[in-house]
Each structure stands twice: as structure tokens, then as C-alpha cells.
Design a protein around this motif. Sequence first.
Motif, PDB file in Angstrom:
ATOM      1  N   GLU A 159       0.846  -1.187   0.000  1.00 47.37           N
ATOM      2  CA  GLU A 159       0.000   0.000   0.000  1.00 47.37           C
ATOM      3  C   GLU A 159       0.881   1.236   0.000  1.00 47.37           C
ATOM      4  OE1 GLU A 159      -3.490  -0.150   0.792  1.00 47.37           O
ATOM      5  OE2 GLU A 159      -3.936   1.834   1.614  1.00 47.37           O
ATOM      6  N   ILE A 160       0.651   2.121  -0.944  1.00 42.11           N
ATOM      7  CA  ILE A 160       1.474   3.327  -1.013  1.00 42.11           C
ATOM      8  C   ILE A 160       1.188   4.244   0.174  1.00 42.11           C
ATOM      9  CG2 ILE A 160       1.958   5.406  -2.353  1.00 42.11           C
ATOM     10  CD1 ILE A 160       1.058   3.842  -4.826  1.00 42.11           C
ATOM     11  N   ALA A 161      -0.091   4.359   0.488  1.00 38.37           N
ATOM     12  CA  ALA A 161      -0.493   5.279   1.551  1.00 38.37           C
ATOM     13  C   ALA A 161      -0.250   4.659   2.919  1.00 38.37           C
ATOM     14  CB  ALA A 161      -1.950   5.674   1.381  1.00 38.37           C
ATOM     15  N   ASN A 162       0.969   4.310   3.153  1.00 44.03           N
ATOM     16  CA  ASN A 162       1.402   3.693   4.400  1.00 44.03           C
ATOM     17  C   ASN A 162       2.770   4.292   4.653  1.00 44.03           C
ATOM     18  OD1 ASN A 162       3.334   1.796   5.654  1.00 44.03           O
ATOM     19  ND2 ASN A 162       1.589   0.436   5.854  1.00 44.03           N
ATOM     20  N   SER A 200       5.796   4.406   1.953  1.00 43.16           N
ATOM     21  CA  SER A 200       6.050   5.636   1.214  1.00 43.16           C
ATOM     22  C   SER A 200       7.448   6.159   1.514  1.00 43.16           C
ATOM     23  CB  SER A 200       4.968   6.678   1.495  1.00 43.16           C
ATOM     24  OG  SER A 200       5.032   7.131   2.804  1.00 43.16           O
ATOM     25  N   GLN A 201       7.937   5.904   2.715  1.00 39.55           N
ATOM     26  CA  GLN A 201       9.310   6.294   3.029  1.00 39.55           C
ATOM     27  C   GLN A 201      10.315   5.439   2.250  1.00 39.55           C
ATOM     28  OE1 GLN A 201       9.552   6.137   7.355  1.00 39.55           O
ATOM     29  NE2 GLN A 201       7.865   7.572   7.552  1.00 39.55           N
ATOM     30  N   ILE A 214       9.709   4.048  -0.680  1.00 42.41           N
ATOM     31  CA  ILE A 214       9.610   4.505  -2.066  1.00 42.41           C
ATOM     32  C   ILE A 214      10.400   5.798  -2.252  1.00 42.41           C
ATOM     33  CG2 ILE A 214       8.014   5.423  -3.801  1.00 42.41           C
ATOM     34  CD1 ILE A 214       5.925   3.470  -2.722  1.00 42.41           C
ATOM     35  N   GLN A 252       0.711  -1.559  -6.377  1.00 44.38           N
ATOM     36  CA  GLN A 252       0.380  -1.977  -5.020  1.00 44.38           C
ATOM     37  C   GLN A 252      -0.468  -3.247  -5.025  1.00 44.38           C
ATOM     38  OE1 GLN A 252      -1.399   1.307  -2.939  1.00 44.38           O
ATOM     39  NE2 GLN A 252      -2.224   2.258  -4.768  1.00 44.38           N
ATOM     40  N   LYS A 277      -2.238  -4.174  -2.174  1.00 42.58           N
ATOM     41  CA  LYS A 277      -3.325  -4.038  -1.206  1.00 42.58           C
ATOM     42  C   LYS A 277      -3.457  -5.294  -0.341  1.00 42.58           C
ATOM     43  CE  LYS A 277      -5.027  -0.056  -2.880  1.00 42.58           C
ATOM     44  NZ  LYS A 277      -5.343   1.132  -2.098  1.00 42.58           N
TER      45      LYS A 277
END
Lengths: 345, 345
Positions: free
Chosen positions: B72-75, B79-80, B82, B100, B102
Motif C-alpha cells: 500500500e502506497i499510503a502507508n 512511502s518512506q 519509495i 500496489q 493491497k
Amino acid sequence: MKFEAITIKDIAKVLGLSTSTVSRALRDSYEISPETKEKVLAYAREMNYRPNPIALSLKEKRSSSIGVLVAEIANSFFSQVINGIESVAQENGYNVIIAQSKENHAKEVSALHYLASRSVDGIILSVSSETTDFSVIQQMYEKKMPLVFFDRIVDSIQTHKVTVDNFKGAYDATLHLIKNGYKNIACIANAPQLSITSERVNGYKAALEKSKQRFNPANLVYCNHGGLIYEEVEAAMKQLLKQKQKPDAIIGCADKITTNVMRYAQKKRIAIPTDIALIGFSNLDLTDLLSPSLSVVRQPAGEMGKMAAELLIKMIESKRPVSEFQHAVLPAEIFQRSSSAAKKI
Amino acid sequence: MKFEAITIKDIAKVLGLSTSTVSRALRDSYEISPETKEKVLAYAREMNYRPNPIALSLKEKRSSSIGVLVAEIANSFFSQVINGIESVAQENGYNVIIAQSKENHAKEVSALHYLASRSVDGIILSVSSETTDFSVIQQMYEKKMPLVFFDRIVDSIQTHKVTVDNFKGAYDATLHLIKNGYKNIACIANAPQLSITSERVNGYKAALEKSKQRFNPANLVYCNHGGLIYEEVEAAMKQLLKQKQKPDAIIGCADKITTNVMRYAQKKRIAIPTDIALIGFSNLDLTDLLSPSLSVVRQPAGEMGKMAAELLIKMIESKRPVSEFQHAVLPAEIFQRSSSAAKKI
DNA sequence: TTTATTTACGCAAACGATACCGGGAATGAT
DNA sequence: ATCATTCCCGGTATCGTTTGCGTAAATAAA
């Protein structure tokens, strides 16, 4: 070290056909006999053939990829937007190439060149807080690169835009503070050149005016890096608190500004909301668990990303040049929590 | 609607040269006269010429792009990571394509096929919590697709891996609870098939054993979606709290598990750390501002992303097949805060 | 002056897929 | 028997770039 895939030539050679026949058979052309088709399809399936997207891109002059330029990936708002973009892009056969400006204009320019050199079919972007010179973006626009702005838009460039109602978000947040009894409300805003900044600041001012509170310029401070640097928020707070009439509430106009105000308050043992109330724009998932629970204006980030991606893809795939542009304005949600609880007198 | 770039052919036509001469002039070949070179370079600079990466990709059989597959990108953790990957990739002329899962195996498989069909030169991935069947990854590995695992690795596949010392992180966190006087420590873990889960659970068990506390199987609960769904954490908490001997401390083995435990405690008015102490793995930036401030085991996510990208690029650019693989193990940092403060007796 | 060598550039193939153009063979029509 | 039509399929150019090979002209060596 390569991952060698099977090509249409390989199939043609094995089956004793020409590449054009194989190509047509795979695309189910009517001018290929059913038997040949079946042979080709069976072999292609067996060998797990996939058309080479790079060759296709070269021929079709499109890369089926879209660029996304944001200030910082590791920011909940932007990562939620990217999340939305990614889901729509994937559905439509596009991939997403990400670049970040880190709120720095030079990096932004190089990232834009980078994306263009990567032959992206279009770009979704939110400008950096430092940007005052839009010439590079303007150039890409003139060269017909499809662009969609979100959040931090550029008014002078005519294209699709996706934002929330920043004015109303700030207006409602300020009004909420006023209703809760706060009489000297300060605003810590993002860089003044950003579209979102003036919209939010105007909302703040309008709410004051509507409530017959005088706007005091000393109560408005800007953070040029959007709160990315703790020290600028610290400086803003010091400046606000050195006034004779200290503000009794603060509205933070960016995620990091809001949270850094909390951090500052904690360090300096300033009680929220007793000493000073706080509400701010934020897309963090945990604001309800903060101490105190934080009142926020939240943007529907995923929705914004989806919408931006849909608009961009529509523009990319449009046959004729697009001349009518949408500016989608989504509502911001306000969550009232303890950090802006009614003032005790 | 296209963004038409200048090509080597255009330059050749304008200057009355052949494409090969232009190409060689641009690459500063020795067999081009200085005057011709200068003419070509000047014109190319003037027209802002950039080689078409797609044509290059086709010829060179490499796309200069790397795929990243995360849950999940919104994690914040991902995201750090990435963020780190993106910075190294950009420096080396690679772009990053993100996908992602999911936490869903079917989506993971389709994302992997998607990345492969996009001709990425290599893939950095962290498997989904659902994954038990590694055959698709294994196939890509066998087809020589360069792979680097991070965080959630697959032991059976021989390639570069980047993780933190999960065992020590959990061990130290558990020991910290024990030192602070907790005597009945529960562990809420991620899906049991994940590498990080067994490592962390083993660390937890080892710390108990070393401290002569008996490991009670009823105190170990798994969350198959890594806490992504609030309800599974709620179920885990209910199960733990219905025991006669309720645990007096919890160690959470994933970001969302830890924060959802807090959320559950807040809802049920369970005081942390008085009723139950809490420490957990998390990469959120705000854990110090939570109520109570949250003790965490933090992974150096950006560093992990950088390292993974460096290893992958090295593998991609290696002339000979790589046979010696690194498993980089970085230290996890422990932050002791109020949520695991010393037990009051 | 003749021959050898260097200099400086063009030609064409290649990467993978597509599409226009064309053409051979089989069938049908006259 | 001759011509037209239909059915299937192949040849080839194209996208932008690189590169091996060939070669004319210029220069150097004999």
C-alpha cells in the motif's frame, strides 16, 4: 542479465509464417484463416507471448505512462492522491511514474524535464511551494503536453484542475473557532505564492470579517516551506506569541504546519486548547489519537487523485485538442475534536 | 494531442547531414570533425534535443525503469521506502514504476505481470500478507528478472534482500516491557506466513525465555491483513482480553496493528499504559504526539529503499550473472515513550 | 607521381510491432 | 478459355537510435 521475452518474429519463424500474418492473427484480423489463427494463438498462449510495449510505444508515439509530480511522496496527502491516481491509471492500462520536487523549484524543473524525456503521455502535478516562475510548465503546456493540476494549481495555465474548496474549508474552520469563543485567531499559512495559500487565507479573513472580528496582519504568518522544516514553524509561533495580545487560537494551513504547531506546543508546555486552540488542514489518519485529538480540515485525497487521473487520461485519449477545461472543486471535510474545544472563560 | 520532440533525423535534415553523423557527433565520436561536431551540438542545444528513451530502450533492450511492488502506497513505511528508492533511481537515470498489492495475492500477481509487461529492468518488492504461493515470483526469478526483496522477504528465492533486524527489534521491545515490570506480555502479529512475522515472534519468544517468563500461546494472535482492517485488530484484542489472566502489555508487530490497538483502547476506555502497556513497530512521524506518546520500533525505511535500489541497479548493470547475494540487515531503532512506561504496582 | 594511410562521412541493418500495398491461388462467372 | 473476385498471406516501410562497414577525398609516405 536480461529477461528475454518471446517476439512475434520468433513465433513467425517457428510456424513458418511472416510476422505480419502472426500480428494479424493475434489481433484477430478477418483476413487470416481460422486454422492459421488457431495455430498462432495456441502457440502464443503456450509461450506466454506479450507484445513488447516499448516497440508499440515507439510506433504509436505514446508510452501509456503518466507522470506525477508532487512535493514529497512521504506525505500522507500526496501518498493518498498517488494511491487514487495509481488505481485509475492501472485500470486504463497506464503506468505511473513518480517524481518529487521536495518543495524546491530547481528540482521541480529537472523533474519535469525528466518526465518529458521519459515520454510520458501527460503529467499530473502540484507545484512546489517555492515556485513563482511557471515558464517551464508554460512551455510544456504550449508544446501540447497534457497537464492536470491538483491542490496547488496555476491560475494562468488553462487546463483541468482538481482542488478542494479551500476557501470554504478555511472559512468553516475559522468560524468554528469563533463559535467556540475564540477572539484572537491567528493563521499560519503556507508560502504566499501558492494558490491554496491565498484561498485559505481569504477564507480565514472572510470568516473574521463576517463575525465582525478585525483582521490583524500580525496574526498572519507564512511558512515558505510549507512546514517541511520544523524551524520555520517554530519561528512562526515565536513571532505570534511575542505579541502583546497573544492569539488564543491558530489555524494551520498545511499538514506539517499543523502537526509542527502541536510539536512546538508540547515542547514549550503550551496547553491545547486551554492556552491556545488549534485546527488545521491535515490528511493524517491518526489525528483522532493525538494528544489532544486534533481538529482538522481534511481533503478527499484519494478522490482527487482518481479524478485528476480520469481527466488526464480523457485528455490524452481525446482525438481533437481539448479546449474546454474543468475545474473540479471537491468539498473539504471538517472534523471537530478536542484541540479546538469551546473556550473556557 | 501530442508533445512532439525533436529527433536526430530532424537535426540531420536541417544541417544536411546523415543521421549517423549526427548521432556520432552527439556522442562525441572521434571520427567526426570538430567543426561538424560543433554545428550539431550547437543546434541540438538550441532545439533542446533529448534522445528518445523509447527508441533507446528498444535498441538496447532495457527500459531504464524499475518496478516497485508494495502492499500500500499510503502507508508511512512504504512511502518512506519509495522515497528512498526514487532518489537513488533518479540519480542513476532510472524511473520508478509503482504498483500496489493491497495485501491481496491476486492483485500482487497481476501487478507483477503488469510490471513485467512494462519491461521494467528489475523489481523491488515486499510480498503481500496473503501470499503463500511464490510460484509467480519464482518464475520471474527463473526468467532472470532481477529482484530485490525488502521487509517481507521470501527465503526460498536467492537474491538480494534488505530488512531490519526484526528479531532484535522485537526482542529488545519485549525486554523493555519486561524491564518495566510487565509480566504477561501479549503479541499481536502480522500474517503468520510472512518472514517478518516469524522473525518478530521469535524475538518476542526469545526475550520471554531469557527472562524466565513462560510463553503462553494464548498471548499470541495473528492478523492476516496486517491490521489493514480495523475489525481484525478488534477481534484480536477481544480474544486477548477475554482470558482469565489478561495481558498487561502488548507488542504490535505492524504499523496498523499498533495504531489500531490504540484506537481500540481509546474506544473501550482502556488506559495505556495503566491498564495495558503498548509498544509496536511503526514508522509514523507523529508517534511522539499521540496520546499517550507511543513507544515504537522504527525501521530506517528511507535507508532501506536506497539500499534496495542500489543493489537492484548494481544487479541490472552487472555484466555477468550475479551469484553472490547480500542480505543487508539494518538495525531497528527503539523509542521508549509513555505507552510502555514502567508499571506502577 | 604513385601508393598507402588517414579523415570524415554515408549507407543500411537492427530492435519489435503494425499497416498499407500488393500478389498468388482458387473459385466463380461469362 | 478468359477474366474478375475473393481469400490468405508476404513484403516492406515506419517509429528513433546506434553501429559495423564501406568509401570518397584528403593527406602523407614512397
